[in-house]
Design a protein around this motif. Structure first.
Motif, PDB file in Angstrom:
ATOM      1  N   ASN A 188       0.416   7.717   1.887  1.00  0.00           N
ATOM      2  CA  ASN A 188       1.100   7.108   3.024  1.00  0.00           C
ATOM      3  C   ASN A 188       0.562   5.731   3.377  1.00  0.00           C
ATOM      4  OD1 ASN A 188      -1.281   7.560   4.620  1.00  0.00           O
ATOM      5  ND2 ASN A 188      -0.588   9.648   5.019  1.00  0.00           N
ATOM      6  N   GLY A 189      -0.418   5.240   2.620  1.00  0.00           N
ATOM      7  CA  GLY A 189      -0.952   3.917   2.884  1.00  0.00           C
ATOM      8  C   GLY A 189      -1.804   3.823   4.133  1.00  0.00           C
ATOM      9  N   GLY A 190      -2.191   4.974   4.691  1.00  0.00           N
ATOM     10  CA  GLY A 190      -3.049   4.980   5.872  1.00  0.00           C
ATOM     11  C   GLY A 190      -2.364   5.382   7.163  1.00  0.00           C
TER      12      GLY A 190
ATOM     13  N   ASP B  20       0.849  -1.191   0.000  1.00  0.00           N
ATOM     14  CA  ASP B  20       0.000   0.000   0.000  1.00  0.00           C
ATOM     15  C   ASP B  20       0.887   1.244   0.000  1.00  0.00           C
ATOM     16  OD1 ASP B  20      -2.376  -1.563   0.338  1.00  0.00           O
ATOM     17  OD2 ASP B  20      -1.890  -1.731   2.463  1.00  0.00           O
ATOM     18  N   GLY B  21       0.317   2.343  -0.495  1.00  0.00           N
ATOM     19  CA  GLY B  21       1.013   3.619  -0.459  1.00  0.00           C
ATOM     20  C   GLY B  21       1.997   3.784  -1.606  1.00  0.00           C
ATOM     21  N   ALA B  22       2.478   5.018  -1.742  1.00  0.00           N
ATOM     22  CA  ALA B  22       3.470   5.346  -2.763  1.00  0.00           C
ATOM     23  C   ALA B  22       4.308   6.508  -2.257  1.00  0.00           C
ATOM     24  CB  ALA B  22       2.803   5.705  -4.083  1.00  0.00           C
ATOM     25  N   GLY B  23       5.611   6.308  -2.182  1.00  0.00           N
ATOM     26  CA  GLY B  23       6.492   7.350  -1.683  1.00  0.00           C
ATOM     27  C   GLY B  23       6.914   7.098  -0.247  1.00  0.00           C
ATOM     28  N   HIS B  24       7.625   8.085   0.314  1.00  0.00           N
ATOM     29  CA  HIS B  24       8.204   7.906   1.653  1.00  0.00           C
ATOM     30  C   HIS B  24       7.184   8.011   2.779  1.00  0.00           C
ATOM     31  CE1 HIS B  24       7.939  12.253   1.823  1.00  0.00           C
ATOM     32  NE2 HIS B  24       8.818  12.398   0.836  1.00  0.00           N
ATOM     33  N   GLY B  25       6.031   8.624   2.553  1.00  0.00           N
ATOM     34  CA  GLY B  25       4.983   8.671   3.574  1.00  0.00           C
ATOM     35  C   GLY B  25       5.159   9.734   4.636  1.00  0.00           C
ATOM     36  N   ILE B  26       6.158  10.616   4.493  1.00  0.00           N
ATOM     37  CA  ILE B  26       6.399  11.664   5.487  1.00  0.00           C
ATOM     38  C   ILE B  26       5.597  12.910   5.117  1.00  0.00           C
ATOM     39  CG2 ILE B  26       8.158  13.113   6.581  1.00  0.00           C
ATOM     40  CD1 ILE B  26      10.215  10.983   5.809  1.00  0.00           C
ATOM     41  N   GLY B  27       5.003  13.562   6.102  1.00  0.00           N
ATOM     42  CA  GLY B  27       4.279  14.802   5.858  1.00  0.00           C
ATOM     43  C   GLY B  27       2.959  14.581   5.152  1.00  0.00           C
ATOM     44  N   MET B  28       2.607  15.507   4.260  1.00  0.00           N
ATOM     45  CA  MET B  28       1.311  15.455   3.602  1.00  0.00           C
ATOM     46  C   MET B  28       1.223  14.308   2.608  1.00  0.00           C
ATOM     47  SD  MET B  28      -0.676  18.414   1.379  1.00  0.00           S
ATOM     48  CE  MET B  28       0.215  18.097  -0.151  1.00  0.00           C
ATOM     49  N   SER B  29       0.116  13.594   2.676  1.00  0.00           N
ATOM     50  CA  SER B  29      -0.236  12.638   1.635  1.00  0.00           C
ATOM     51  C   SER B  29      -1.062  13.380   0.594  1.00  0.00           C
ATOM     52  CB  SER B  29      -1.043  11.480   2.218  1.00  0.00           C
ATOM     53  OG  SER B  29      -1.757  10.810   1.205  1.00  0.00           O
ATOM     54  N   GLN B  30      -0.638  13.346  -0.651  1.00  0.00           N
ATOM     55  CA  GLN B  30      -1.419  14.010  -1.697  1.00  0.00           C
ATOM     56  C   GLN B  30      -2.779  13.343  -1.868  1.00  0.00           C
ATOM     57  OE1 GLN B  30       1.793  13.492  -4.529  1.00  0.00           O
ATOM     58  NE2 GLN B  30       2.031  15.711  -4.717  1.00  0.00           N
ATOM     59  N   TYR B  31      -2.808  12.022  -1.812  1.00  0.00           N
ATOM     60  CA  TYR B  31      -4.088  11.323  -1.909  1.00  0.00           C
ATOM     61  C   TYR B  31      -4.931  11.603  -0.667  1.00  0.00           C
ATOM     62  CZ  TYR B  31      -7.453   7.570  -2.653  1.00  0.00           C
ATOM     63  OH  TYR B  31      -8.603   6.852  -2.815  1.00  0.00           O
ATOM     64  N   GLY B  32      -4.282  11.758   0.497  1.00  0.00           N
ATOM     65  CA  GLY B  32      -5.011  12.136   1.707  1.00  0.00           C
ATOM     66  C   GLY B  32      -5.588  13.525   1.618  1.00  0.00           C
ATOM     67  N   ALA B  33      -4.824  14.464   1.023  1.00  0.00           N
ATOM     68  CA  ALA B  33      -5.341  15.815   0.813  1.00  0.00           C
ATOM     69  C   ALA B  33      -6.560  15.787  -0.094  1.00  0.00           C
ATOM     70  CB  ALA B  33      -4.248  16.700   0.217  1.00  0.00           C
ATOM     71  N   TYR B  34      -6.519  14.931  -1.102  1.00  0.00           N
ATOM     72  CA  TYR B  34      -7.671  14.745  -1.993  1.00  0.00           C
ATOM     73  C   TYR B  34      -8.888  14.271  -1.197  1.00  0.00           C
ATOM     74  CZ  TYR B  34     -10.486  12.350  -5.593  1.00  0.00           C
ATOM     75  OH  TYR B  34     -11.499  11.903  -6.396  1.00  0.00           O
TER      76      TYR B  34
END
Length: 398
Positions: free
Chosen positions: A292-294, A46-60
């Motif tokens: 961040n995968g949650g 799950d997730g894509a990238g390092h997961g630190i700070g803002m998640s773009q998909y989470g912001a969506y």
């Protein structure tokens, strides 16, 4: 990367500290898999990238739930405040990796020495202009009328600009428009193209390169604009590189120049003009990633905590992704002779799948065993994130 043998020694030290109660125990290991010759290793995550700070998909997800850009950023960067930053940024255009900087003719085009004299070129009948490094730290300025002709030879670096209007740069991959100045400069013994432009113009090419400007909510785009502006300002303030502040890829933040601009992302940049995040009066390090995968990953500052993310959801793009790697790939990357088994050694215990992978253990039929970091395994084998698990190992199809 730390060698497997050294990591084995470090692991033994960690076990001793655990026995003494001096460090917290990692999450339990996954069961290892036997690896036959010429095997295929299946992974899911799950997730894509390092997961630190803002998640773009989470912001969506947060924007679709009615959260404002300020609320989105307050969640992902708790304890930060807003401040103002302006000025210019300089960006390495990594795709222009040939010997010359070439632009199309355009009204108002000006060529100038960096920190020196400038010349308007409107009176020259040319289809393109070129900047080429010359001996003794000079730059040759040429124009094309069927063939190339030298126009001037100047000391130092040079650049081409039309003020705020775009200039079309001819890259090996095709034409791209950029605002500001396009500079040909020397960096680490080679020539590079650098785009120097005002921060707000730069962001117009970043936000639609980082988010889907045509379909994503305006509040998510505004959150992205502030995070990207903050990230750029932080990098500018902390760079030790005299030639540019940032690159134009995901290694820094994606930037597509004026060719990437879109009306909705332009609006997001305008509505948040000059706003950045600060912490204790200093520009924050506003890291972000796709998903961040949650569960976010703790960063190096207090305003980058590890926490559950209620705004992440399920998406075939970011959740339940699958990848396959071969035993031969693992053997080649880590110089392992005849991989015989593989397993997840530790996880951080935060989020789904038992949390992000801390270490992956490898076994060889020679009797050797050692561990590599979950991040190293992700990076070297092309996985989207460290939130993964091995689901099967089977012989490769004949």
């Amino acid at each position: 990367m730390t060698s497997p043998i050294l990591r084995r020694l470090v692991g033994a030290t960690t076990l001793a500290l655990l026995a003494a109660g001096l460090v917290a125990a990692p999450a339990s290991a996954d069961d290892p898999y036997d690896v036959p010759d010429d095997a295929v290793i299946h992974l899911e995550g799950d997730g894509a990238g390092h997961g630190i700070g803002m998640s773009q998909y989470g912001a969506y997800g947060a924007a679709n739930a009615g959260k404002t850009w300020r609320q989105i950023l307050d969640f992902y960067y708790p304890g930060t405040h807003t401040g103002l930053r302006g000025g210019q940024v300089s960006v390495w255009i990594s795709g222009d990796d040939d010997r010359d900087l070439v632009v199309d003719r355009a009204p108002g085009l000006t060529v100038r020495k960096v920190d020196g004299r400038s010349w308007r070129v409107a009176g020259v009948k040319a289809s393109r202009w070129r900047l080429t490094p010359a001996p003794e730290g000079r730059t040759e300025i040429s124009y094309r009328t069927g063939s190339w002709h030298r126009w001037k030879l100047v000391r130092g670096d040079a650049e081409l600009t039309r003020g705020g209007a775009p200039v079309t740069l001819r890259t090996p991959d095709g034409p791209v428009d950029y605002r500001g100045a396009l500079r040909s400069t020397r960096h680490d013994g080679t020539r590079v193209s650098v785009n120097v432009l005002p921060m707000e113009q730069y962001l117009r090419g970043v936000v639609p390169s980082e988010m889907a400007a045509s379909s994503w909510p305006q509040q998510a785009l505004r959150a992205q604009a502030v995070a990207a502006r903050t990230y750029a300002a932080y990098e500018r303030e902390h760079t030790a590189n005299p030639d540019y502040d940032l690159c134009d890829t995901a290694a820094c933040q994606a930037y597509g120049g004026a060719s990437a601009e879109y009306s909705t992302s332009d609006r997001a940049v305008l509505k948040t003009a000059r706003i950045v995040l600060t912490y204790e009066g200093q520009t924050a390090f506003a890291q972000y990633s796709a998903s961040n995968g949650g569960y976010t990953v703790a960063g190096q500052f207090d305003y980058l905590p590890a926490q559950a993310d209620p705004f992440e959801g399920t998406s075939s793009d970011y959740y339940g992704w699958t990848r396959t790697v071969t035993s031969a790939q693992v053997e080649a990357v880590y110089d392992v002779e005849n991989l015989s088994a593989i397993g997840i050694e530790t996880r951080n215990g935060q989020g789904p799948r038992g949390g992000r992978v801390g270490d992956v253990r490898l076994w060889s039929s020679t009797g050797w065993t050692g561990t590599v970091t979950g991040e190293s395994f992700r990076r070297n084998l092309g996985l989207p994130s460290t939130l993964y698990e091995i689901t099967a190992v089977e012989p490769a199809a004949p």
